[in-house]
Motif scaffolding. Structure first.
Motif, short mmCIF file in Angstrom:
data_model
loop_
_atom_site.label_atom_id
_atom_site.label_comp_id
_atom_site.label_asym_id
_atom_site.label_seq_id
_atom_site.Cartn_x
_atom_site.Cartn_y
_atom_site.Cartn_z
N PRO A 255 -26.83 -39.54 28.24
CA PRO A 255 -27.19 -38.30 28.91
C PRO A 255 -26.22 -37.99 30.04
CG PRO A 255 -29.12 -39.70 28.62
CD PRO A 255 -27.92 -40.53 28.29
N GLN A 256 -26.00 -36.71 30.28
CA GLN A 256 -25.01 -36.31 31.28
C GLN A 256 -25.38 -36.80 32.68
OE1 GLN A 256 -22.19 -35.02 30.43
NE2 GLN A 256 -21.37 -34.88 32.50
N ASP A 257 -26.67 -36.88 32.98
CA ASP A 257 -27.05 -37.34 34.32
C ASP A 257 -26.91 -38.85 34.48
OD1 ASP A 257 -29.13 -38.03 32.70
OD2 ASP A 257 -30.67 -36.95 33.80
N GLU A 258 -26.54 -39.57 33.41
CA GLU A 258 -26.30 -41.01 33.50
C GLU A 258 -24.85 -41.38 33.28
OE1 GLU A 258 -28.81 -43.10 30.81
OE2 GLU A 258 -30.69 -42.25 31.59
N ILE A 259 -24.02 -40.39 32.98
CA ILE A 259 -22.68 -40.71 32.49
C ILE A 259 -21.80 -41.35 33.57
CG2 ILE A 259 -21.36 -38.58 32.97
CD1 ILE A 259 -20.74 -38.72 29.84
N ASN A 260 -22.09 -41.07 34.85
CA ASN A 260 -21.33 -41.67 35.94
C ASN A 260 -22.16 -42.66 36.75
OD1 ASN A 260 -18.82 -40.18 35.53
ND2 ASN A 260 -19.96 -38.38 36.24
N ASP A 261 -23.27 -43.09 36.20
CA ASP A 261 -24.16 -44.03 36.87
C ASP A 261 -23.75 -45.46 36.51
OD1 ASP A 261 -26.20 -45.62 37.84
OD2 ASP A 261 -27.82 -44.40 37.01
N GLY A 262 -23.13 -46.17 37.47
CA GLY A 262 -22.62 -47.51 37.19
C GLY A 262 -23.68 -48.49 36.75
N THR A 263 -24.92 -48.27 37.13
CA THR A 263 -25.99 -49.19 36.73
C THR A 263 -26.34 -49.05 35.25
OG1 THR A 263 -27.80 -47.64 37.26
CG2 THR A 263 -26.97 -49.03 39.05
N LYS A 264 -25.85 -47.97 34.60
CA LYS A 264 -26.16 -47.71 33.19
C LYS A 264 -25.01 -48.08 32.26
CE LYS A 264 -30.14 -45.59 34.03
NZ LYS A 264 -31.44 -46.05 33.52
N PHE A 265 -23.84 -48.44 32.81
CA PHE A 265 -22.66 -48.62 31.98
C PHE A 265 -22.84 -49.71 30.92
CE2 PHE A 265 -19.55 -46.90 35.42
CZ PHE A 265 -19.93 -45.61 35.10
N GLU A 266 -23.38 -50.85 31.32
CA GLU A 266 -23.52 -51.94 30.36
C GLU A 266 -24.54 -51.57 29.27
OE1 GLU A 266 -22.47 -55.42 28.58
OE2 GLU A 266 -21.53 -54.43 30.31
N GLU A 267 -25.62 -50.93 29.66
CA GLU A 267 -26.62 -50.48 28.68
C GLU A 267 -26.00 -49.49 27.69
OE1 GLU A 267 -30.37 -47.40 28.79
OE2 GLU A 267 -30.06 -48.73 30.53
N GLN A 268 -25.18 -48.58 28.20
CA GLN A 268 -24.52 -47.60 27.33
C GLN A 268 -23.59 -48.29 26.34
OE1 GLN A 268 -22.60 -45.05 30.16
NE2 GLN A 268 -24.52 -44.23 30.98
N PHE A 269 -22.83 -49.28 26.85
CA PHE A 269 -21.91 -49.98 25.95
C PHE A 269 -22.67 -50.73 24.87
CE2 PHE A 269 -19.58 -53.69 24.54
CZ PHE A 269 -18.37 -53.10 24.12
N GLN A 270 -23.75 -51.41 25.25
CA GLN A 270 -24.50 -52.18 24.26
C GLN A 270 -25.11 -51.28 23.20
OE1 GLN A 270 -24.51 -55.33 23.76
NE2 GLN A 270 -23.30 -55.80 25.61
N ARG A 271 -25.57 -50.10 23.60
CA ARG A 271 -26.12 -49.16 22.61
C ARG A 271 -25.02 -48.72 21.63
NH1 ARG A 271 -28.96 -46.43 25.90
NH2 ARG A 271 -27.49 -44.76 26.42
N THR A 272 -23.84 -48.42 22.17
CA THR A 272 -22.72 -48.03 21.32
C THR A 272 -22.33 -49.18 20.39
OG1 THR A 272 -21.90 -46.59 23.09
CG2 THR A 272 -20.37 -47.13 21.33
N ALA A 273 -22.28 -50.39 20.95
CA ALA A 273 -21.90 -51.56 20.15
C ALA A 273 -22.91 -51.85 19.05
CB ALA A 273 -21.74 -52.77 21.07
N ASP A 274 -24.20 -51.75 19.36
CA ASP A 274 -25.23 -52.03 18.36
C ASP A 274 -25.16 -51.06 17.18
OD1 ASP A 274 -26.15 -54.11 19.92
OD2 ASP A 274 -27.81 -52.99 20.80
N LEU A 275 -24.79 -49.82 17.46
CA LEU A 275 -24.65 -48.85 16.38
C LEU A 275 -23.39 -49.10 15.56
CD1 LEU A 275 -25.67 -45.64 18.37
CD2 LEU A 275 -26.91 -46.60 16.41
N THR A 276 -22.40 -49.76 16.16
CA THR A 276 -21.10 -49.94 15.52
C THR A 276 -21.02 -51.22 14.70
OG1 THR A 276 -20.07 -48.75 17.36
CG2 THR A 276 -18.62 -50.07 15.97
N ARG A 277 -21.67 -52.30 15.14
CA ARG A 277 -21.47 -53.63 14.55
C ARG A 277 -21.77 -53.70 13.05
NH1 ARG A 277 -23.66 -55.59 19.49
NH2 ARG A 277 -22.04 -56.67 20.72
N PRO A 278 -22.88 -53.15 12.56
CA PRO A 278 -23.14 -53.29 11.12
C PRO A 278 -21.96 -52.74 10.30
CG PRO A 278 -25.07 -52.45 12.24
CD PRO A 278 -23.97 -52.45 13.25
#
Length: 553
Positions: A255-278
């Motif tokens: 979400p745009q209101d989280e895109i520059n929130d440093g506390t969300k960066f790792e969560e965002q990466f893990q979500r992207t990674a989980d969708l990519t790994r399979p």
């Protein structure tokens, strides 16, 4: 109430009621603005082309009725101002996702921008008035259409250009149909916009020319509508064959209101990674959107820039982590921000410019290719008329103070077994004739975007314009966005797969095959300008041809 008798000298308000004609004559600017608002409803997300085209017909009649050149230009300007203000309302939404300015300034910024953008419709109306005022509606409409082509093309590059949205966008069909936009390979986008004006002029001509009865007129209007507009808009088009390039396209839902929130960066990466790994044990092309990676992946920056995530303190480790997600035989295309490091005016070594970029990474985490965005977003990545608008408190919407530097323009990345990739970042895809390296034609276009700040009108318009690029260039377009709408578009402009707004997900398959280069792919906007010249010649010559025919009879 019966309509007024046709004035054969100007033939412009026939078919309107006397009351409407009186209102239009008394309030020409307001009438033009109202027609502009209705015509903007032809764009996504409303896509109400069935009311937009009649409004365009009445607008052509209204301009034809102008008694002076000033009146014609004023009507064109008011139409354009209202039309483009409504269509670009998503810019105002973007102001809600920044902290430097009051949000209400967004609702001032859009009409202020359109004060300038409306100059182009005004110029088209003025040219038609000066060249064909005394002609009938068909000849007048032809000159008006030619002027619209030229002025919309000018709008695409003057002062860096802002072609969003082209008038012809209303002629694009639904996701499974090309609509009248099937003509794009032979016209180009700006000539399709001229065709919209020409179709409006034909409607006007059919409504005003003498016919045996009102039923003949009704049959002519309905028949023309079905044959030229309704049929193409609703008939589905066949899909294209596939290439042998497998892909995984990820929409991570950032979400745009989280895109520059440093506390969300790792969560965002893990979500992207989980969708990519399979599927990371197969050879494939992985596509991540703009703003997917907060880390700086390049080497050589001062230490203070490597602070986005735990891994970002070491860019090598950050890239290797991405490589492990991808798998050995994968190529990733993803949006990143790259910095140009130098000595700043304050004497500190640091970032002097930034580039909105796409990089290609292999399964080992090595960066193999770069592309830098050439067309920057007004208000988003730079502030138009900065000296003036900055003085009243406006600023660009993106975070940070480092100025963005534009890249050199279209390029093709040779990804080996994963094909030749053309890249157009976000807003770049709306520039007709400027998305492909014609000397090194790609197999597909990758269009990563962050549409999270585009409101409800921006994403469907953005997707629609990507479809127009696919049709006119004969190339599939793969759109990966942070929040939607992500889509795979084949070379006919048909949406094969999509992920809606507000959903985390992925789509997989094989990249649709490209077509041979279209006529537009060979000649670009020179083709649209050629059509403008031919239509203008036809419009200027038509009255003389009709006069000669009358003399002979």
């Amino acid at each position: 109430m019966a309509g007024p008798a046709l004035d054969t000298d100007n033939g412009t308000l026939a078919g309107l009621s006397a009351r409407a004609a009186s209102f239009a004559s008394r309030w020409p600017g307001l009438s033009a603005a109202l027609l502009g608002l209705v015509a903007a409803c032809g764009f996504p997300p409303l896509h109400a082309w069935w009311i937009a085209l009649p409004a365009l017909t009445l607008f052509a009649a209204h301009v034809h009725a102008a008694p002076t050149w000033k009146g014609a230009a004023w009507r064109g300007w008011m139409f354009g101002w209202a039309h483009l203000t409504l269509a670009n309302n998503w810019i105002a939404t973007a102001f809600t996702y920044q902290a430097k300015m009051p949000e209400v300034l967004g609702w001032a910024a859009v009409p202020l921008l359109c004060v300038y953008l409306a100059v182009y419709p005004a110029l088209a109306a003025l040219a038609a008035h000066l060249a064909a005022k005394r002609s009938g509606p068909l000849a007048f409409g032809a000159v008006f259409a030619a002027g619209w082509i030229v002025t919309e093309w000018l709008r695409s590059w003057v002062f860096t250009g802002y072609p969003w949205p082209p008038l012809g966008l209303m002629l694009l069909g639904n996701w499974d149909a090309q609509g009248v936009a099937r003509l794009l390979p032979w016209l180009g986008t700006y000539a399709l916009s001229g065709l919209a004006i020409l179709v409006a002029a034909i409607f006007l001509w059919l409504a005003t020319r003498p016919m045996p009865s009102k039923w003949h007129r009704a049959i002519a209007l309905v028949g023309f509508s079905i044959a030229v507009i309704v049929g193409p808009m609703i008939v589905p088009h066949r899909t294209m064959d596939n290439s042998d390039i497998a892909y995984t396209l990820v929409q991570p839902l950032i979400p745009q209101d989280e895109i520059n929130d440093g506390t969300k960066f790792e969560e965002q990466f893990q979500r992207t990674a989980d969708l990519t790994r399979p599927g990371n044990d197969t050879s494939r092309l992985v596509l991540w959107p703009e703003s997917a990676i907060p880390d700086y992946l390049e080497e050589g920056y001062p230490d203070r820039y490597y602070r986005a995530t735990t891994y970002a303190a070491n860019p090598t480790l950050a890239r290797e982590r991405i490589g492990r997600v991808l798998g050995d035989d994968t190529t990733l295309l993803t949006g990143v921000v790259n910095l140009d490091i130098g000595m700043r005016p304050d004497g500190v070594l640091g970032a002097i410019t930034a580039r909105n970029s796409v990089v290609a990474l292999n399964g080992e985490g090595d960066i193999t290719h770069h592309y830098a965005k050439a067309h920057l977003v007004p208000y988003g990545e730079y502030l138009p008329l900065e000296n003036w608008l900055g003085a009243i408190g406006l600023a660009r919407l993106t975070a940070g103070t480092v100025p963005y530097q534009p890249g050199p323009g279209p390029g093709t990345l040779d990804l080996g077994e994963h094909g030749l990739a053309g890249v157009q970042i976000c807003y770049e895809i709306v520039f007709s004739g400027q998305v492909v390296d014609r000397e090194n034609r790609p197999d597909y276009l990758f269009n990563p975007s962050n549409d999270g700040w585009f409101g409800s009108w921006g994403p469907p318009q953005h997707l629609a314009q990507a479809r127009m690029r696919a049709i006119e260039e004969g190339l599939p377009v793969l759109r990966a966005t942070t929040t939607g709408i992500s889509a795979v578009i084949d070379a006919n402009g048909i949406v094969r797969q999509s992920i809606p707004t507000g959903v985390a997900g992925k789509v997989e398959g094989f990249v649709p095959a490209a077509k041979p280069p279209t006529l537009f792919a060979r000649f670009g906007n020179a083709l649209a300008l050629t059509w403008a010249a031919l239509i203008a010649i036809l419009g200027l010559g038509l009255p003389r041809l009709l006069a000669l025919r009358s003399e002979r009879s």
